[in-house]
Design a protein around this motif. Structure first.
Motif, PDB file in Angstrom:
ATOM      1  N   ARG B  16      94.674  71.947  14.438  1.00 58.15           N
ATOM      2  CA  ARG B  16      94.616  72.949  13.385  1.00 58.15           C
ATOM      3  C   ARG B  16      93.185  73.112  12.883  1.00 58.15           C
ATOM      4  O   ARG B  16      92.476  72.137  12.692  1.00 58.15           O
ATOM      5  N   PHE B  17      92.757  74.338  12.681  1.00 56.97           N
ATOM      6  CA  PHE B  17      91.403  74.635  12.216  1.00 56.97           C
ATOM      7  C   PHE B  17      91.507  75.590  11.026  1.00 56.97           C
ATOM      8  O   PHE B  17      92.395  76.432  10.978  1.00 56.97           O
ATOM      9  N   GLY B  18      90.575  75.481  10.062  1.00 53.00           N
ATOM     10  CA  GLY B  18      90.514  76.439   8.958  1.00 53.00           C
ATOM     11  C   GLY B  18      91.390  76.043   7.785  1.00 53.00           C
ATOM     12  O   GLY B  18      92.007  74.973   7.769  1.00 53.00           O
ATOM     13  N   LEU B  19      91.435  76.928   6.787  1.00 56.41           N
ATOM     14  CA  LEU B  19      92.147  76.634   5.544  1.00 56.41           C
ATOM     15  C   LEU B  19      93.661  76.712   5.750  1.00 56.41           C
ATOM     16  O   LEU B  19      94.148  77.534   6.521  1.00 56.41           O
ATOM     17  N   ALA B  20      94.377  75.862   5.008  1.00 54.73           N
ATOM     18  CA  ALA B  20      95.829  75.758   5.185  1.00 54.73           C
ATOM     19  C   ALA B  20      96.549  77.050   4.841  1.00 54.73           C
ATOM     20  O   ALA B  20      97.548  77.391   5.474  1.00 54.73           O
ATOM     21  N   ASP B  21      96.048  77.805   3.845  1.00 47.68           N
ATOM     22  CA  ASP B  21      96.813  78.980   3.406  1.00 47.68           C
ATOM     23  C   ASP B  21      96.267  80.291   3.972  1.00 47.68           C
ATOM     24  O   ASP B  21      96.670  81.371   3.556  1.00 47.68           O
ATOM     25  N   ALA B  22      95.359  80.214   4.927  1.00 48.65           N
ATOM     26  CA  ALA B  22      94.786  81.441   5.497  1.00 48.65           C
ATOM     27  C   ALA B  22      95.727  82.003   6.566  1.00 48.65           C
ATOM     28  O   ALA B  22      96.512  81.268   7.164  1.00 48.65           O
ATOM     29  N   PRO B  23      95.635  83.332   6.819  1.00 43.26           N
ATOM     30  CA  PRO B  23      96.381  83.880   7.960  1.00 43.26           C
ATOM     31  C   PRO B  23      95.974  83.126   9.227  1.00 43.26           C
ATOM     32  O   PRO B  23      94.794  82.833   9.412  1.00 43.26           O
ATOM     33  N   VAL B  24      96.947  82.835  10.080  1.00 45.86           N
ATOM     34  CA  VAL B  24      96.665  81.904  11.173  1.00 45.86           C
ATOM     35  C   VAL B  24      96.805  82.576  12.546  1.00 45.86           C
ATOM     36  O   VAL B  24      97.713  83.383  12.767  1.00 45.86           O
ATOM     37  N   VAL B  25      95.888  82.261  13.424  1.00 45.15           N
ATOM     38  CA  VAL B  25      95.959  82.708  14.809  1.00 45.15           C
ATOM     39  C   VAL B  25      96.567  81.573  15.630  1.00 45.15           C
ATOM     40  O   VAL B  25      96.025  80.465  15.670  1.00 45.15           O
ATOM     41  N   VAL B  26      97.707  81.842  16.247  1.00 51.21           N
ATOM     42  CA  VAL B  26      98.385  80.829  17.058  1.00 51.21           C
ATOM     43  C   VAL B  26      97.957  81.060  18.503  1.00 51.21           C
ATOM     44  O   VAL B  26      98.239  82.113  19.077  1.00 51.21           O
ATOM     45  N   ILE B  27      97.244  80.100  19.061  1.00 48.70           N
ATOM     46  CA  ILE B  27      96.616  80.291  20.369  1.00 48.70           C
ATOM     47  C   ILE B  27      97.469  79.673  21.482  1.00 48.70           C
ATOM     48  O   ILE B  27      97.841  78.502  21.424  1.00 48.70           O
ATOM     49  N   ALA B  28      97.781  80.489  22.489  1.00 42.90           N
ATOM     50  CA  ALA B  28      98.468  79.993  23.691  1.00 42.90           C
ATOM     51  C   ALA B  28      97.430  79.837  24.789  1.00 42.90           C
ATOM     52  O   ALA B  28      97.010  80.821  25.406  1.00 42.90           O
ATOM     53  N   PRO B  29      96.972  78.615  25.033  1.00 42.49           N
ATOM     54  CA  PRO B  29      95.937  78.416  26.046  1.00 42.49           C
ATOM     55  C   PRO B  29      96.547  78.474  27.436  1.00 42.49           C
ATOM     56  O   PRO B  29      97.763  78.342  27.603  1.00 42.49           O
ATOM     57  N   PRO B  30      95.710  78.669  28.461  1.00 42.62           N
ATOM     58  CA  PRO B  30      96.260  78.683  29.822  1.00 42.62           C
ATOM     59  C   PRO B  30      96.714  77.289  30.221  1.00 42.62           C
ATOM     60  O   PRO B  30      96.132  76.303  29.767  1.00 42.62           O
ATOM     61  N   PRO B  31      97.743  77.187  31.054  1.00 43.59           N
ATOM     62  CA  PRO B  31      98.194  75.868  31.519  1.00 43.59           C
ATOM     63  C   PRO B  31      97.399  75.405  32.742  1.00 43.59           C
ATOM     64  O   PRO B  31      96.580  76.145  33.282  1.00 43.59           O
ATOM     65  N   PHE B  32      97.661  74.173  33.160  1.00 43.51           N
ATOM     66  CA  PHE B  32      97.144  73.596  34.415  1.00 43.51           C
ATOM     67  C   PHE B  32      95.613  73.539  34.430  1.00 43.51           C
ATOM     68  O   PHE B  32      94.996  73.268  33.426  1.00 43.51           O
ATOM     69  N   GLU B  33      95.029  73.812  35.595  1.00 44.91           N
ATOM     70  CA  GLU B  33      93.601  73.614  35.795  1.00 44.91           C
ATOM     71  C   GLU B  33      92.749  74.363  34.760  1.00 44.91           C
ATOM     72  O   GLU B  33      91.763  73.846  34.257  1.00 44.91           O
ATOM     73  N   GLU B  34      93.158  75.585  34.437  1.00 41.21           N
ATOM     74  CA  GLU B  34      92.334  76.362  33.514  1.00 41.21           C
ATOM     75  C   GLU B  34      92.361  75.798  32.099  1.00 41.21           C
ATOM     76  O   GLU B  34      91.477  76.080  31.292  1.00 41.21           O
ATOM     77  N   ALA B  35      93.375  74.998  31.782  1.00 42.60           N
ATOM     78  CA  ALA B  35      93.408  74.337  30.473  1.00 42.60           C
ATOM     79  C   ALA B  35      92.178  73.442  30.327  1.00 42.60           C
ATOM     80  O   ALA B  35      91.553  73.397  29.262  1.00 42.60           O
ATOM     81  N   ASN B  36      91.819  72.733  31.401  1.00 42.43           N
ATOM     82  CA  ASN B  36      90.631  71.876  31.364  1.00 42.43           C
ATOM     83  C   ASN B  36      89.361  72.703  31.286  1.00 42.43           C
ATOM     84  O   ASN B  36      88.454  72.407  30.531  1.00 42.43           O
ATOM     85  N   ARG B  37      89.337  73.751  32.094  1.00 39.78           N
ATOM     86  CA  ARG B  37      88.113  74.546  32.161  1.00 39.78           C
ATOM     87  C   ARG B  37      87.838  75.275  30.851  1.00 39.78           C
ATOM     88  O   ARG B  37      86.690  75.586  30.546  1.00 39.78           O
ATOM     89  N   LEU B  38      88.877  75.590  30.093  1.00 38.29           N
ATOM     90  CA  LEU B  38      88.705  76.403  28.886  1.00 38.29           C
ATOM     91  C   LEU B  38      88.921  75.623  27.593  1.00 38.29           C
ATOM     92  O   LEU B  38      88.903  76.210  26.520  1.00 38.29           O
ATOM     93  N   ARG B  39      89.112  74.308  27.682  1.00 31.72           N
ATOM     94  CA  ARG B  39      89.401  73.531  26.464  1.00 31.72           C
ATOM     95  C   ARG B  39      88.290  73.679  25.426  1.00 31.72           C
ATOM     96  O   ARG B  39      88.543  73.958  24.256  1.00 31.72           O
TER      97      ARG B  39
END
Lengths: 90, 235
Positions: B16-39
């Motif tokens: 979790r990043f940012g203030l607790a009560d702020a509008p939140v962006v829920v991020i779906a990262p890529p799975p598998f190999e690209e998860a490492n490349r884009l972490r």
């Protein structure tokens, strides 16, 4: 948005090599038809070839079949560009 | 900071990043190999969103990251359900942003909008993983075609880029397409031939063999997501 001319396809091949292999614009700008690629560019190992082919597919809107991938097609910048042009422009 | 979310299969971690009560962006990262490349990129994007007064969460999916769930038992439906649960746990005002094959499970109720970077369907994802496997075999002096490997994967399962794909998961992904989403903004990179609402001048970091980061791309992504959040919120 697909490249329509042979120069555009060649530019696309150049930028794919730059982006996937992480080599400088200056270096890819200097690539000529006879510049050797596979076996000569240390960045272009078999794994990187997979990335280059897939990125070419995305950018040119083409499909590259397994049996089309051989040493000859990757031998020089000119050979790879000719292959890409034949695929993309028919 | 690390928090958690609960879904029908158990409990998973969520950064979790940012203030607790702020509008939140829920991020779906890529799975598998690209998860490492884009972490690293994903974390930089999340911090960039926090600097703009938003919050961001990046959930771990079952069977990935620190998850205790066995990847061999994981199906695409589990990722979809888990991500939907993470979305509901993230906060009252949410936008869903997915990257690459994250679009295959980026659904959820009540989001004000959806944002996707270079989405791909499941067959495309598998094609890349199989192609990388063929390249690896070739380095060992062995030859295999994608048709052969696909057949093996469908019948017995297969290891691709260090992940075990059961025939069930492989089959799920062969059929999988990005989920319906509305309102949706699709963003791609310059040079990508497919249709998009907006294009970013950047190189595809997910193709680079060496894990890395691209601060300029992260900034472009964070700015565009923040703009889309404001548009979706009507301001």
């Amino acid at each position: 948005m697909l490249p329509e001319g042979s120069e555009e396809v060649e530019d696309a091949v150049r930028s794919v090599l730059r982006d996937v292999l992480g080599i400088s614009q200056e270096r890819v700008d200097a690539f000529a038809a006879t510049t050797p690629l596979f076996g000569a560019l240390p960045e272009l190992d078999s794994m990187a070839v997979a990335g280059v082919l897939t990125e070419l597919e995305d950018r040119l809107g083409i499909i590259i079949e397994d049996d089309e991938v051989d040493g000859e097609m990757l031998e020089t910048f000119g050979a790879l560009s000719r292959f890409a042009m034949a695929k993309a422009l028919g | 900071m690390t928090s958690h979310y609960d879904w029908r299969g158990g409990r998973e971690a969520m950064m979790r990043f940012g203030l607790a009560d702020a509008p939140v962006v829920v991020i779906a990262p890529p799975p598998f190999e690209e998860a490492n490349r884009l972490r690293a990129l994903m974390a930089t994007v999340a911090r960039g969103l926090a600097r703009q007064g938003l919050a961001a969460v990046i959930p771990d999916l079952p069977g990935t990251g620190e998850s205790l769930t066995d990847i061999a038992a994981t199906r695409l439906a589990d990722w979809r359900d888990a991500f939907a649960a993470a979305n509901e746990a993230a906060g009252p005002v949410r936008l869903i942003a997915s990257v690459r094959a994250g679009a295959l499970f980026d659904g959820g109720q009540g989001a004000v909008g959806h944002w996707r970077l270079t989405p791909q369907d499941g067959s495309r994802l598998l094609r890349e993983l199989v192609r990388t496997r063929i390249a690896g075999l070739r380095e060992d002096g062995r030859e295999a075609s994608s048709a052969t490997l696909t057949e093996i994967a469908r019948n017995d399962g297969i290891e691709l880029s260090g992940h075990w794909f059961t025939p069930a998961l492989f089959g799920d992904l062969e059929e999988a397409a990005p989920l319906p989403a509305h309102p949706l903004r699709t963003v791609r990179l310059d040079g990508d031939a497919q249709p998009a609402d907006h294009r970013l001048a950047a190189a595809p970091l997910w193709r680079r063999a060496e894990p890395g980061n691209d601060l300029e791309l992260a900034q472009l992504v964070a700015d565009d997501i923040a703009d889309w959040m404001r548009t979706c919120l009507g301001g």
